[in-house]
Design an enzyme around this catalytic site. Structure first.
Site, short mmCIF file in Angstrom:
data_model
loop_
_atom_site.label_atom_id
_atom_site.label_comp_id
_atom_site.label_asym_id
_atom_site.label_seq_id
_atom_site.Cartn_x
_atom_site.Cartn_y
_atom_site.Cartn_z
CG HIS A 150 14.74 7.13 5.93
ND1 HIS A 150 13.66 6.46 5.42
CD2 HIS A 150 14.23 8.05 6.78
CE1 HIS A 150 12.55 6.94 5.93
NE2 HIS A 150 12.87 7.91 6.76
CG ASP A 189 13.71 3.75 3.41
OD1 ASP A 189 14.81 3.70 4.00
OD2 ASP A 189 12.86 4.64 3.63
N GLY A 234 8.91 11.18 12.42
CA GLY A 234 9.09 10.34 13.59
C GLY A 234 8.32 9.05 13.45
CB SER A 255 10.60 7.23 9.44
OG SER A 255 10.40 8.14 8.40
CB ILE A 267 16.74 -11.52 -16.68
CG1 ILE A 267 15.99 -10.20 -16.90
CG2 ILE A 267 16.00 -12.41 -15.72
CD1 ILE A 267 14.60 -10.40 -17.48
#
Length: 525
Positions: free
Chosen positions: A162, A192, A263, A265, A320
């Site tokens: 992101h 992510d 910030g 992240s 599966i």
């Protein structure tokens, strides 16, 4: 913006007083540990003579305890990631106009935050700043800042999906101020995780992803770029492991209490050996700032995803072909299991690896390649982290007996569709023991050709208490398929004759196919 404004309005004397109090409190805590005789382990990182000497110094005391050595070792490999992307004015309006807006928060994390009553833009640690683009009035350039860390000397950098999602330009800034242009190698929205690369370098500082999982209570150090301030270090402990925050089927977050803000992240969290134990991705915060609840993607997940992104530029997941659900206490009782563990197969999709291997609805998967399956989420994660083409040994409990199946994984489809057949004219029948009005599915338009449709539910009945709603289709009762209300009654009678405490019904509804355990009332015939 409000949070930043309040911080800027604080006077120098207020800041100084606050920091002094915090330092005093923290030092008092460390002194308390020393007085109580609690040993704080020495750092085991590094192999250079200087670091080796540091680790053999005098016993740790309140005055000497510090994270400085490990911080000095790892921070050169932590970077600031700045992205630029072009969006239309309409997209900007949908995303909001606050300085640290909600565009940074991935949709799955936003749904999690709303469960706690937090508004858009209050949960993601990577702050977004919007700035006018020097050009057409119909478009703007979005500038976003996050964090990342270098994992190889030739410039591979790990960050959040992101952070770089939709980026037209990516720039990386080192702690010494050097700036490089990077390109996106690949992203995986499901976890992510993103991989970017600085070209033309082969001597960059880097850090290693930890081989094992941390323990709850272990010290950790987070490094990142909160609010665009540059390299910032915070410390805390691992608060919990295996957190499911509702972002997807592969949730397995490490919860930490080190102060994490927007910030951060994509920034790393380290153990005291200087290894990355997780990548920071989300926080819970009613104010937009840190409240001590942050979530990091564990290093094992990051390593698995990054290996595929580095090799193929994308992630291919094993599949599966089953719909699964957790095994509750009631379901365990209905299935004759000793414990509510494993993943219950609610439905096997036709012509899938599971169907080819012989799995059936009602099977309970208890192990994958010999590793115990705790619940449905655990099975999804284990299979999803494997590559298509791999052969997997599944241990399954069927009718109280343990069986083994070998399944060859295929690639997870991008879209799965369910079809239903048409029918005509309902004729309902009452099943008072369940509090349901039922009709053959084939007699109800759009209900399909199999099972019995629930046309009315007594809100005070046992079926309603288990979440059965009008429109649901009962496919089988007690392991036997049903096609009319009398089949349902016979299934209930058979379960009672076998002295079962509950009867299992397989039900198809808006959320897919699932098993429902209905407790049997022994007083009724």
């Amino acid at each position: 913006m409000a949070g930043m404004t309040r911080e800027r309005r604080m006077t120098r004397s207020t800041n100084s007083s606050f920091l002094t109090k915090r330092r005093t409190a923290l030092m008092a805590g460390v002194v308390g540990l020393a007085v109580a005789g609690v040993a704080v382990g020495q750092f085991g990182y590094g192999s250079t003579p200087a670091l080796a000497q540091a680790t053999t110094a005098a016993p740790v005391t309140a005055q000497s305890f510090s994270f400085a050595d490990v911080v000095q070792k790892v921070t050169p490999a932590v970077v600031s990631v700045k992205i630029k992307k072009d969006v239309s004015a309409q997209q900007m309006a949908m995303g909001g106009d606050d300085e640290f807006g909600g565009a940074d928060v991935p949709p799955q994390i936003e749904r999690f935050l709303k469960r706690f009553g937090f508004e858009n833009g209050q949960g993601g640690p990577g702050g977004m700043q919007r700035m006018p683009r020097g050009g057409g009035a119909g478009e703007r350039r979005v500038v976003g800042q996050g964090s990342g860390f270098i994992i190889s000397p030739d410039g591979y950098v790990v960050t959040n999906n992101h952070v770089v999602d939709g980026a037209s330009e990516v720039d990386v800034t080192m702690t010494d101020g050097k700036e490089y242009t990077a390109k996106v190698i690949g992203t995986d929205p499901r976890t992510d995780v993103a991989l970017i690369k600085i070209d033309g370098k082969n001597d960059l500082p880097f850090v290693k992803l930890a081989d094992g999982a941390p323990r709850v209570g272990d010290w950790v150090i987070a490094v990142g770029n909160p609010f665009g301030l540059g390299g910032t270090v915070t410390a805390g402990i691992v608060s919990a492991r295996g957190r499911d925050i509702g972002s997807g089927p592969y949730d397995d977050f490490v919860q930490i209490d080190a102060p994490i803000n927007r910030g951060n992240s994509g920034g790393p969290t380290f153990d005291l050996n200087g290894n990355v134990i997780g990548m920071n991705t989300a926080i819970v915060s009613p104010s937009g700032g840190n409240v001590g609840i942050a979530f990091a993607i564990p290093s094992e997940t990051v390593k698995t995803v990054v290996d595929q992104l580095r090799q193929d530029g994308k992630v291919a997941r094993g599949y599966i072909g089953v719909q699964i659900q957790p095994v509750t206490d009631d379901l365990a009782s209905g299935l004759g299991l000793n414990a509510a563990e494993g993943a219950l197969v609610a439905q096997v999709q036709p012509d899938t690896p599971a169907a080819k291997a012989g799995l059936k609805s009602g099977d309970v998967v208890t192990k994958v390649n010999g590793d115990a399956v705790k619940d449905a989420r655990d099975l999804s994660r284990k299979i999803g982290m494997m590559k298509p083409g791999a052969s997997v040994a599944l241990t399954v409990v069927r009718d109280g007996k343990t069986q083994a199946f070998n399944v060859k994984l295929e690639q997870l489809p991008t879209d799965q569709q369910m079809a239903s057949a048409d029918g005509n004219g309902p004729a309902t029948h009452d099943v008072p023991r369940l509090g349901l009005q039922l009709a053959p599915a084939k007699s109800v338009q759009g209900a399909g050709a199999q099972g019995v449709v629930v046309t009315e539910v007594d809100p005070n009945g046992p079926a309603a208490a288990r979440g059965i709603r009008s429109g649901d289709v009962i496919l089988d009762v007690g392991g036997k398929t049903v096609s009319n209300p009398s089949d349902v009654r016979e299934g209930l009678a058979a379960a009672k004759a076998e002295n079962r405490k509950a009867v299992l019904m397989r039900v198809k509804g808006e959320q897919g196919v699932r098993f429902v355990a209905i407790t049997l009332d022994k007083s009724k015939g």
